[in-house]
Write an enzyme that holds these catalytic residues in place. Structure first.
Site, PDB file in Angstrom:
ATOM      1  N   LYS A 254     -61.005  28.827  31.414  1.00 52.60           N
ATOM      2  CA  LYS A 254     -61.368  30.187  31.830  1.00 52.60           C
ATOM      3  C   LYS A 254     -61.013  31.211  30.753  1.00 52.60           C
ATOM      4  O   LYS A 254     -61.655  32.241  30.622  1.00 52.60           O
ATOM      5  CB  LYS A 254     -60.636  30.547  33.124  1.00 52.60           C
ATOM      6  N   ARG A 255     -59.961  30.878  30.041  1.00 49.19           N
ATOM      7  CA  ARG A 255     -59.511  31.762  28.966  1.00 49.19           C
ATOM      8  C   ARG A 255     -60.640  32.044  27.956  1.00 49.19           C
ATOM      9  O   ARG A 255     -60.697  33.097  27.344  1.00 49.19           O
ATOM     10  CB  ARG A 255     -58.338  31.067  28.265  1.00 49.19           C
TER      11      ARG A 255
END
Ligand code: GLU
Length: 485
Positions: A254-255
């Site tokens: 997700k980063r």
């Protein structure tokens, strides 16, 4: 030639049956979408079937919304599956039945090891500095009377020496030492199956011929092969595809902005662009970048899948999206716009405005001028705001600056000429503006830029004659009047 590889001869008989087997996590993430796409293409390329199985045995995580997110994501991407989706949870009885069959044929055993006992074994291994391996005392002795009523799990009686080889179409032959594989649990003490058992039983029962999934499942394949062997079932053909990494080389998370497919939809990406982008993450056909779905179907094969991890590159995705936006028909693009409207903040208001005053027709007229300038559907909509903006327009500062007294003077004169236009077509309007520019001895830009500012409130827009045509006579003249009197 590097960029014109031969289409691999296809001879996959009988027709393959593949599957996508996501666990419902709340969205269809980008890696899952890529796995689904590879499976779908493989099925389509070989006249096979693409099945969907929802691995919903983890009841804590499972909910209808999470499953719906997978269906929605797949449908939006155009990855239709054959038949009804299979719920793994609904097959629990069958998993138990097979665990019992393995008990009966001597390839599994009931194990009463408690958590405390296991922890003690682990501690002892640590103290003796050896790798901890589960060696259950119940492997070779049946349950005695004293333990008959105690909870037990079912473990596979795995071979303790020799090797297990996973034959993989992408990774080659990978050898695992059996002594590292342990007697893993196949049925928990609450009679629920573990992932390995459920996957093998379901793949077998669904007639899966090819398992195409992420390379993070390669180790699992070794354990799963042991179950296949214990049941004397055929092992499917494996293709473990490389992971997707972010631009920094770390596993995509997700980063990196890697979200669910639905967030790409909300950001205005077209499914065909995402499909084309995803297929290139791990698979290639020479140097081809842009490939139609038909081309993908005729070219896709496991031999085109590489071993090294692919890098997710948002810029490339945007460029592809820009390409597909340019190429899309007005009709398709309008449909995408309609679909994205509910996802954006003022989408409902915008939809209302488009419905009033012929907004949709005006938007369609403006599309040819908007397409070459937009990387996403949202950018198309943003560029089209001049259509729905209400008079008097609030001008962007840069646009306001263009409207000095001199420019306003020209616009006032131009307005008088436009009022007498014989029709309101872009070509006619362009001729009027050009002849005014020649007579007044000013460059076209000197008149077109203020005209654009007055009509759209911005300094960037589709060609200004298209803007005039899209807005229509009354609205165009009224906007000019707003800035000139
Ligand atoms: N349910 C697993 C996952 O979502 C996939 C299992 C498999 O493909 O064998 O990662």
């Amino acid at each position: 030639m590097a960029n014109s590889p031969q289409t691999a001869a296809k001879d996959v008989s009988p027709a393959p049956v593949v599957r996508f087997a996501p666990s419902p996590t709340g969205f269809l993430h980008i890696g899952g979408a890529r796995t689904a796409l590879f499976n779908w293409l493989y099925a389509k390329a070989n006249d096979g079937q693409f099945l969907l199985r929802i691995e919903d045995t983890d009841r804590k995580r499972n909910n209808p919304e999470a499953v719906a997110a997978i269906y929605d994501g797949l449908k939006w991407l155009g990855l239709d599956w054959d038949g009804d989706a299979v719920s793994q949870y609904a097959r629990a009885d069958r998993h138990v039945e097979i665990a019992e069959a393995l008990l009966a044929n001597g390839n599994a055993y009931r194990c009463c090891l408690t958590t405390d006992e296991l922890n003690a074994m682990r501690k002892q291994a640590e103290a003796e500095k050896r790798t901890f391996k589960i060696r259950s005392p119940w492997r070779d002795k049946g349950l005695d009377e004293t333990r008959k009523d105690q909870p037990f799990s079912v473990r596979l009686k795995a071979p303790q020496d020799g090797e297990t080889i996973v034959h993989d179409e992408v990774q080659g032959d990978i050898t695992f030492a059996n002594q590292d594989l342990d007697d893993f649990i196949i049925l928990r003490s609450d009679a629920t199956p573990t992932y390995h058992l459920a996957v093998v039983v379901d793949d077998h029962d669904m007639g899966i011929t090819h398992v195409i999934r992420g390379v993070d499942h390669l180790n699992n394949a070794a354990r799963q092969n042991l179950i296949y062997a214990a049941l004397d079932w055929d092992i499917p053909t494996y293709a473990h595809v490389p992971l997707i990494h972010g631009a920094d080389g770390a596993k995509l998370s997700k980063r990196h902005g890697a979200l669910g497919v639905e967030s790409y939809r909300a950001d205005g990406f077209l499914p065909e662009a995402l499909r084309n982008y995803l297929v290139r993450l791990g698979w290639s056909h020479g140097d081809d970048e842009i490939m139609s779905t038909q081309q993908l179907i005729s070219w896709f094969g496991l031999d085109g899948i590489g071993k090294s991890p692919a890098r997710f590159d948002t810029q490339k995705l945007e460029d592809l999206n820009a390409h597909y936006i340019r190429e899309s028909t007005n009709e398709d693009l309008l449909e995408h716009i309609r679909a994205v409207l509910p996802e954006i903040e003022d989408g409902n208001t915008l939809a209302d405005k488009l419905t009033k005053n012929d907004g949709w027709a005006k938007l369609e007229m403006a599309l040819p001028g908007l397409k070459p300038r937009a990387k996403t559907v949202l950018a198309v909509l943003d560029g089209a705001r001049f259509i729905t903006d209400q008079r008097p327009l609030v001008l962007e500062p840069k646009a306001a600056k263009l409207l000095d007294d001199d420019a306003k003077g020209h616009l006032a004169q131009l307005k008088t000429r436009l009022e007498t236009a014989s029709d309101w077509q872009a070509a006619t309007l362009e001729a009027i503006v050009r002849s005014y520019g020649e007579e007044a001895d000013i460059k076209l830009g000197k008149i077109a830029q203020p005209l654009r500012a007055a009509l759209t409130g911005r300094t960037v827009s589709p060609p200004v004659f298209d803007v005039l045509a899209a807005l229509g006579k009354t609205e165009s003249l009224a906007r000019l009047a707003d800035q000139t009197v």
